[in-house]
Design an enzyme around this catalytic site. Structure first.
Site, mmCIF file in Angstrom:
data_model
loop_
_atom_site.group_PDB
_atom_site.id
_atom_site.type_symbol
_atom_site.label_atom_id
_atom_site.label_comp_id
_atom_site.label_asym_id
_atom_site.label_seq_id
_atom_site.Cartn_x
_atom_site.Cartn_y
_atom_site.Cartn_z
ATOM 1 N N GLY A 145 -66.416 71.633 -43.377
ATOM 2 C CA GLY A 145 -66.222 72.549 -44.499
ATOM 3 C C GLY A 145 -64.878 72.201 -45.133
ATOM 4 O O GLY A 145 -63.870 72.091 -44.426
ATOM 5 N N ASP A 181 -66.966 70.543 -52.261
ATOM 6 C CA ASP A 181 -66.020 69.675 -51.556
ATOM 7 C C ASP A 181 -65.015 69.045 -52.513
ATOM 8 O O ASP A 181 -63.921 68.656 -52.107
ATOM 9 C CB ASP A 181 -66.764 68.589 -50.779
ATOM 10 C CG ASP A 181 -67.326 69.184 -49.507
ATOM 11 O OD1 ASP A 181 -68.352 69.879 -49.589
ATOM 12 O OD2 ASP A 181 -66.694 69.012 -48.449
ATOM 13 N N ASN A 223 -70.918 68.570 -53.445
ATOM 14 C CA ASN A 223 -71.145 69.507 -52.334
ATOM 15 C C ASN A 223 -72.224 68.906 -51.438
ATOM 16 O O ASN A 223 -72.772 67.838 -51.719
ATOM 17 C CB ASN A 223 -71.544 70.888 -52.880
ATOM 18 C CG ASN A 223 -71.544 71.945 -51.788
ATOM 19 O OD1 ASN A 223 -70.578 72.053 -51.037
ATOM 20 N ND2 ASN A 223 -72.615 72.693 -51.658
HETATM 21 O O1 MRU Z 1 -70.373 68.125 -44.081
HETATM 22 P P1 MRU Z 1 -69.775 69.498 -44.147
HETATM 23 O O2 MRU Z 1 -70.425 70.475 -43.242
HETATM 24 O O3 MRU Z 1 -68.271 69.453 -44.001
HETATM 25 O O4 MRU Z 1 -70.088 69.970 -45.638
HETATM 26 C C1 MRU Z 1 -69.672 71.245 -46.022
HETATM 27 C C2 MRU Z 1 -70.062 71.584 -47.411
HETATM 28 O O5 MRU Z 1 -70.627 70.797 -48.134
HETATM 29 C C3 MRU Z 1 -69.620 72.912 -47.932
HETATM 30 O O6 MRU Z 1 -70.537 73.433 -48.832
HETATM 31 C C4 MRU Z 1 -68.255 72.746 -48.640
HETATM 32 O O7 MRU Z 1 -67.348 72.064 -47.827
HETATM 33 C C5 MRU Z 1 -67.671 74.044 -49.020
HETATM 34 S S1 MRU Z 1 -67.199 74.943 -47.592
HETATM 35 C C6 MRU Z 1 -66.451 76.362 -48.063
#
Ligand code: MRU
Length: 341
Positions: A52, A233, A243
């Site tokens: 995240g 992201d 994202n």
């Molecule tokens: O691969 P991840 O689990 O790190 O991806 C997370 C996401 O894509 C979330 O939607 C993004 O980081 C926003 S978290 C508040």
């Protein structure tokens, strides 16, 4: 509300150690992994122990503090290898680089000590919770009356300092009586929706159900979902948004079915130095994450897989970007510039 009060702490600083809830084993096991060095923090980010965008940034800030405390120096030259190792952990979430830049800027100030860096990491952590709660209120205000919502991946307390971005809006909207039901997409291949978002929604008693990715089209066509709400992201200067893979599909489906599409992210996720979405580095993760499930092969031996971890949703498919600084409706470069000042 602090994370301790809320009951889910994705990251906590205890006795000189960064403890991370191991998100690979949730929801069936709740265990913390101790990180004592910047290298261990970088590994935990790469391995998805902590994930995240905001949580990755906070973890990296504590990683820098760990390195400085171990070396007894708060000097970017002395910590260059640690900074590099953290920066190379994952490429897409800009919060990681934002946090490292903040730590470096503090080190450039005269008299900076390792204790100052630890205090800054704790500040970044606390600020993130406050920003999420502000976004929660702003995002919830966009939602008219009781309706159904759809979300993707995990954007909750686990993905942030606490409360959450998109899930923070859902929490705030639920508190205001505006949520009839949330549908969480399972989010292959890491199943953040099934394992993490479902866990958070259940703990909060928010009416919710899970759907596999392929069900999104027919669910949106039914007409009960009024908003798709996701995190980010990296948001570029024109409002394009990277994202979790599958977000772009949802944005196209939402537009086709007249469902509104909301992106919720703190300003630390906005990369004004990057002009547009096609420039965002997209992490490609190992193929076995797609061809196996919990270590069991689900595809023929040796079969190839595509595993981009993120996709980019163009700004024109986004109805609202919600940040702690305010809401941008129908984002474009001019409105993003005005927001970021
Ligand atoms: O691969 P991840 O689990 O790190 O991806 C997370 C996401 O894509 C979330 O939607 C993004 O980081 C926003 S978290 C508040």
């Amino acid at each position: 509300m602090t994370m301790a009060e809320f009951g889910i702490e994705a990251l906590r600083w205890r006795d000189g150690v960064l403890e991370l809830i191991d998100q690979r084993v949730l929801p069936h096991e709740e265990r913390y992994l101790a990180c004592r060095t910047a290298g261990e923090v970088a590994q935990a980010i790469r391995d998805m122990v902590v994930r995240g965008a905001p949580a990755i940034g906070i973890a990296a800030a504590y990683g820098v503090a760990l390195a400085a405390l171990a070396k007894g120096r708060a000097d970017a030259d002395v910590l260059a290898a640690d900074l590099r190792c953290l920066a190379e952990s994952r490429p897409t979430a800009v919060n990681l680089f934002w946090a490292l830049d903040k730590m470096k800027a503090r080190m450039a100030e005269a008299g900076c000590t390792p204790a100052d860096l630890l205090a800054l990491a704790a500040q970044i952590h606390a600020d993130d919770i406050r920003m999420n709660q502000a976004m929660g209120e702003l995002g919830a205000a966009l939602i008219d009356g009781p309706c159904e919502l759809y979300t993707h991946c995990n954007t909750g307390a686990l993905a942030t300092g606490g409360w959450g971005t998109a899930l923070g809006v859902i929490r705030s909207a639920h508190a205001e009586g505006k949520v009839l039901r949330v549908t969480a997409g399972e989010t292959r291949p890491w199943l953040q929706g099934a394992r993490l978002t479902a866990w958070e929604l259940q703990r909060d008693g928010i009416p919710a159900r899970l759907a596999c990715e392929g069900a999104a089209g027919s669910i949106l066509r039914e007409g009960a979902v009024r908003w798709v709400i996701v995190g980010a992201d990296r948001i570029t200067a024109n409002g394009d948004t990277a994202n979790k893979i599958g977000t772009y599909n949802l944005a196209v489906l939402a537009r086709h079915h007249g469902v509104k599409f909301m992106v919720v992210a703190p300003s630390s996720t906005i990369d004004m130095a990057m002009e547009s979405g096609e420039l965002i580095p997209i992490e490609e993760r190992p193929q076995h994450e797609v061809t196996t499930l919990k270590g069991l092969a689900i595809a023929p031996e040796g079969f190839a897989a595509a595993n981009p971890s993120f996709d980019v949703t163009p700004a024109e498919l986004i109805d609202a970007i919600v940040t702690e600084r305010g809401v941008v409706l129908k984002p474009d470069a001019e409105k993003m510039r005005a927001l970021m000042g």
